[in-house]
Write a protein that holds these residues in place. Structure first.
Motif, PDB file in Angstrom:
ATOM      1  N   GLY A  30       0.798  -1.222   0.000  1.00  0.00           N
ATOM      2  CA  GLY A  30       0.000   0.000   0.000  1.00  0.00           C
ATOM      3  C   GLY A  30       0.825   1.264   0.000  1.00  0.00           C
ATOM      4  N   THR A  31       2.086   1.171  -0.500  1.00  0.00           N
ATOM      5  CA  THR A  31       2.944   2.355  -0.467  1.00  0.00           C
ATOM      6  C   THR A  31       2.859   3.164  -1.740  1.00  0.00           C
ATOM      7  OG1 THR A  31       4.772   0.974  -1.218  1.00  0.00           O
ATOM      8  CG2 THR A  31       4.558   1.319   1.149  1.00  0.00           C
ATOM      9  N   GLN A  32       2.040   2.752  -2.692  1.00  0.00           N
ATOM     10  CA  GLN A  32       1.904   3.550  -3.896  1.00  0.00           C
ATOM     11  C   GLN A  32       1.200   4.863  -3.574  1.00  0.00           C
ATOM     12  OE1 GLN A  32       0.240   1.403  -7.090  1.00  0.00           O
ATOM     13  NE2 GLN A  32       0.254   3.104  -8.532  1.00  0.00           N
ATOM     14  N   ALA A  33       1.591   5.907  -4.253  1.00  0.00           N
ATOM     15  CA  ALA A  33       0.994   7.208  -3.977  1.00  0.00           C
ATOM     16  C   ALA A  33      -0.505   7.154  -4.194  1.00  0.00           C
ATOM     17  CB  ALA A  33       1.624   8.262  -4.890  1.00  0.00           C
ATOM     18  N   GLU A  34      -1.262   7.835  -3.344  1.00  0.00           N
ATOM     19  CA  GLU A  34      -2.713   7.793  -3.437  1.00  0.00           C
ATOM     20  C   GLU A  34      -3.207   8.392  -4.733  1.00  0.00           C
ATOM     21  OE1 GLU A  34      -4.152   9.702   0.010  1.00  0.00           O
ATOM     22  OE2 GLU A  34      -3.460   8.160   1.393  1.00  0.00           O
ATOM     23  N   CYS A  35      -2.627   9.503  -5.151  1.00  0.00           N
ATOM     24  CA  CYS A  35      -3.043  10.152  -6.392  1.00  0.00           C
ATOM     25  C   CYS A  35      -1.798  10.762  -7.028  1.00  0.00           C
ATOM     26  CB  CYS A  35      -4.097  11.213  -6.110  1.00  0.00           C
ATOM     27  SG  CYS A  35      -4.988  11.732  -7.580  1.00  0.00           S
ATOM     28  N   PRO A  36      -1.424  10.344  -8.227  1.00  0.00           N
ATOM     29  CA  PRO A  36      -0.119  10.731  -8.787  1.00  0.00           C
ATOM     30  C   PRO A  36      -0.105  12.126  -9.406  1.00  0.00           C
ATOM     31  CG  PRO A  36      -1.246   9.271 -10.302  1.00  0.00           C
ATOM     32  CD  PRO A  36      -2.126   9.374  -9.097  1.00  0.00           C
ATOM     33  N   VAL A 511       7.150   4.559  -4.204  1.00  0.00           N
ATOM     34  CA  VAL A 511       6.141   5.605  -4.288  1.00  0.00           C
ATOM     35  C   VAL A 511       5.285   5.459  -5.532  1.00  0.00           C
ATOM     36  CG1 VAL A 511       5.770   8.107  -4.333  1.00  0.00           C
ATOM     37  CG2 VAL A 511       7.650   7.156  -3.010  1.00  0.00           C
ATOM     38  N   GLY A 512       5.888   5.062  -6.627  1.00  0.00           N
ATOM     39  CA  GLY A 512       5.113   4.955  -7.860  1.00  0.00           C
ATOM     40  C   GLY A 512       5.979   4.559  -9.029  1.00  0.00           C
ATOM     41  N   ARG A 513       5.489   4.825 -10.213  1.00  0.00           N
ATOM     42  CA  ARG A 513       6.163   4.416 -11.439  1.00  0.00           C
ATOM     43  C   ARG A 513       6.067   5.522 -12.466  1.00  0.00           C
ATOM     44  NH1 ARG A 513       3.655  -0.541 -14.625  1.00  0.00           N
ATOM     45  NH2 ARG A 513       4.419  -1.637 -12.780  1.00  0.00           N
ATOM     46  N   ALA A 514       7.139   5.666 -13.270  1.00  0.00           N
ATOM     47  CA  ALA A 514       7.130   6.576 -14.409  1.00  0.00           C
ATOM     48  C   ALA A 514       7.542   5.786 -15.640  1.00  0.00           C
ATOM     49  CB  ALA A 514       8.081   7.749 -14.184  1.00  0.00           C
ATOM     50  N   THR A 515       6.895   6.039 -16.755  1.00  0.00           N
ATOM     51  CA  THR A 515       7.156   5.313 -17.997  1.00  0.00           C
ATOM     52  C   THR A 515       7.334   6.312 -19.128  1.00  0.00           C
ATOM     53  OG1 THR A 515       5.849   3.421 -17.251  1.00  0.00           O
ATOM     54  CG2 THR A 515       6.296   3.586 -19.621  1.00  0.00           C
ATOM     55  N   ARG A 516       8.322   6.053 -19.986  1.00  0.00           N
ATOM     56  CA  ARG A 516       8.518   6.886 -21.181  1.00  0.00           C
ATOM     57  C   ARG A 516       8.614   5.989 -22.405  1.00  0.00           C
ATOM     58  NH1 ARG A 516       9.286  11.816 -22.962  1.00  0.00           N
ATOM     59  NH2 ARG A 516      10.822  12.355 -24.565  1.00  0.00           N
ATOM     60  N   GLN A 517       7.845   6.331 -23.423  1.00  0.00           N
ATOM     61  CA  GLN A 517       7.841   5.565 -24.668  1.00  0.00           C
ATOM     62  C   GLN A 517       8.828   6.171 -25.649  1.00  0.00           C
ATOM     63  OE1 GLN A 517       4.006   4.524 -26.487  1.00  0.00           O
ATOM     64  NE2 GLN A 517       4.810   5.242 -28.452  1.00  0.00           N
ATOM     65  N   VAL A 518       9.623   5.291 -26.271  1.00  0.00           N
ATOM     66  CA  VAL A 518      10.579   5.705 -27.287  1.00  0.00           C
ATOM     67  C   VAL A 518      10.185   5.040 -28.600  1.00  0.00           C
ATOM     68  CG1 VAL A 518      12.991   5.727 -28.009  1.00  0.00           C
ATOM     69  CG2 VAL A 518      12.409   5.960 -25.585  1.00  0.00           C
TER      70      VAL A 518
END
Length: 588
Positions: A30-36, A511-518
């Motif tokens: 449950g450590t993911q940010a509540e609202c990103p 905390v969360g995840r960030a994704t970048r498309q190439v």
């Protein structure tokens, strides 16, 4: 070949298992940010009819980002990572804007908005009295503050000249403008003749508010004090028409000082002076009582070690009748300890979440003079005052809500307990500060887009190296997703013409995840051929230029020498001799 395929399949399988385990762990803990989403600033303080601008940003792919508000709403956008809520002329007192995002689900973060208004006017007056004051009598001053908001941030300060006498705060939670008044009791003496009293209304709106805090001051109130003269036991009253109007002081004694502020266990001495002949003058008190005397015009109440919290001494005189004047005594005690903590939380904080700090003040008195001040570094954030009327030591707590962002990592919070005891108290006011609370902030990830463009051209036969860097706390894990089954855990990825058209860099932390498309753009052979032959073409061009230059140099040298030969000197004698030599017969 078979062993190699088996190895690759096992590598992909274990990569998928590890990646799934990380996602499952984040979900279960449950450590993911509540609202990103992140608001900047996280709290808006706006003057009524002023302008406001707050950014809402996200670092995750989304299906829509927008602002909902009764003024300045921003329609949902799919192609933006940041949108701003703007109002140029804010007039709605109870506005409650929030930023929302459609991510895995729709969520929102509300923006606290404080709209303030400085008072239209601030005035000071004397309650139920006009004309001169009488030495030793008690009077009530009133400060009227008109049309101010919000009242819970209002502090009224009382001054005599440049000396701060007292402060009044308000606990009502009202957002719209109101009229307020505060009162102060005074007992003037002869030294107060010509003194100027004033009150000042100040809005202490915290770190996000204007600095210094906005304030408005009343016009000064000048007072005139009538007092008694004593000379050789004969009393003469300096009263002008007062003797006819019946405004003579009720009891002809004068205390100096008129209010005692004493540290618990400390010493105190207060003089009581008679202003008329008398039949007896004395002090009555549970500690330090002074027996009645007939032959003194001044006696002193003294205690060398005052420990009675509720002591109520008074000086009395037998004149035409017995009367008395009470001495207000404030006994104060520094707190034994002041400490700061986080309520119901331990470990790092998560960016954007709300936390409650608590300040514990132990064994302090009197609590009605206590102010708890909150600091982040050297910045004053807020102040808490107390309204209980308690003379003996008590334990008190104050709380402060914070919503840290990534810039707060390593920030130091502290609270300070201060006893503001007025002009008769110690200057500067005594205070005690907690040990600093260092906070660690875990925040969402941001991928460095400068090092990882969204479109990368790849020439056949020439691999490219992609670099994925992400800022986050705790340190993120970098992985690459190629197609649907291949995952590579590394900060760099080498791509070629065989790489899928779309490559994803994924950065994960707790905390969360960030994704970048190439998008991988494969260039054709013509591009490769052109690229390959560019050095050869440049070499030929240089060789031709050099050859032409050499030819021109040789032509220039030849023409120069030829011209010199054609324009040389002609010797006539030498020419005739040469002709005669040629004319001689040749021997057989």
């Amino acid at each position: 070949m078979g062993h190699s395929n088996t190895y690759n399949m096992l590598q992909r399988f274990y990569g998928l298992v590890y990646f799934s385990a990380v996602l499952l762990f984040v979900t279960l803990t449950g450590t993911q940010a509540e609202c990103p989403v992140q608001l900047n600033p996280q709290r808006a303080v706006v003057r009524y009819e002023g302008s406001v601008e707050v950014n809402c940003s996200t670092s995750v792919p989304h299906k829509g980002l927008g602002w909902e508000a009764s003024e300045g709403a921003v329609p949902m956008a799919r192609d933006k990572m940041m949108i701003a809520w703007r109002v140029s002329h804010l007039t709605e007192w109870d506005i409650q804007p929030f930023c929302y995002i459609n991510y895995e689900r729709q969520c929102q973060v509300e923006l606290p908005v404080i709209i303030y208004k400085t008072p239209d006017s601030v005035s000071i007056s004397i309650v139920d009295h006009s004309g001169p004051m009488i030495e030793g009598q008690q009077y009530e001053l009133q400060c009227d503050v008109h049309d101010v908001a919000p009242v819970q941030y209002l502090t009224v300060k009382w001054y005599k000249g440049q000396t701060l006498l007292d402060k009044t705060t308000f606990t009502e939670y009202i957002k719209t403008p109101v009229n307020e008044n505060a009162t102060l009791l005074i007992r003037p003496d002869r030294a107060d003749g010509g003194a100027q009293y004033r009150c000042e209304a100040e809005l202490e709106l915290g770190a996000e508010g204007p600095q210094p805090p906005p304030k408005k001051t009343s016009e000064p109130l000048n007072i005139n004090v009538y007092f008694f003269l004593v000379n050789n036991f004969y009393a003469f009253i300096l009263c002008s028409s007062m003797c006819l109007t019946g405004t003579q002081a009720e009891c002809p004694v004068q205390l100096n000082p008129q209010r005692a502020v004493v540290r618990y266990g400390g010493s105190v001495a207060v003089n009581c002076r008679a202003s008329v002949p008398h039949k007896g003058l004395g002090w009555e008190a549970s500690e330090g009582a002074v027996p009645m005397t007939r032959d003194k015009m001044m006696i002193t109440w003294r205690v060398s070690h005052l420990t009675e919290w509720d002591i109520q001494p008074f000086c009395y005189i037998n004149h035409e009748e017995q009367c008395q004047v009470e001495l207000p005594v404030t006994i104060y005690k520094y707190p034994d300890s002041v400490s700061i903590s986080i309520v119901d939380h331990s470990g790092p904080m998560i960016e954007g979440r709300q936390y409650e700090l608590q300040c514990d003040v132990h064994d302090v008195a009197p609590v009605q003079y206590l102010t708890v001040k909150w600091y982040k570094g050297q910045t004053l954030l807020d102040k808490t005052t107390f309204t209980e009327d308690s003379k003996t030591p008590v334990n008190e707590t104050a709380t402060l809500l914070i919503r840290p962002d990534r810039a707060d990592g390593g920030a130091q919070y502290r609270c300070e307990a201060e006893l503001e005891l007025g002009a008769e108290g110690p200057q500067p006011p005594p205070k005690k500060t907690s040990e600093p609370l260092n906070i660690n902030v875990y925040f969402k990830l941001i991928i460095n887009e400068n090092k990882l463009p969204s479109i990368v051209p790849v020439f056949r036969g020439y691999p490219e190296v992609l670099v994925c860097e992400a800022e986050g706390n705790p340190k993120p894990t970098i992985s690459w997703i190629l197609g649907t089954n291949v995952i590579v855990y590394n900060e760099t990825l080498t791509i070629s013409e065989s790489t899928p058209e779309h490559v994803y860099c994924t950065s994960d932390n707790s905390v969360g995840r960030a994704t970048r498309q190439v998008n991988v753009s494969i260039q054709g052979n013509y591009a490769f051929v052109s690229f390959f032959y560019i050095p050869i073409i440049l070499g030929i061009f240089v060789a031709v230029v050099v050859a032409i230059s050499v030819i021109f140099i040789f032509i220039y040298i030849y023409l120069t020498n030829y011209k010199k030969t054609k324009t040389g000197h002609y010797d006539v004698k030498e020419a005739n001799a040469h002709k005669e030599l040629l004319a001689q017969p040749v021997p057989p």
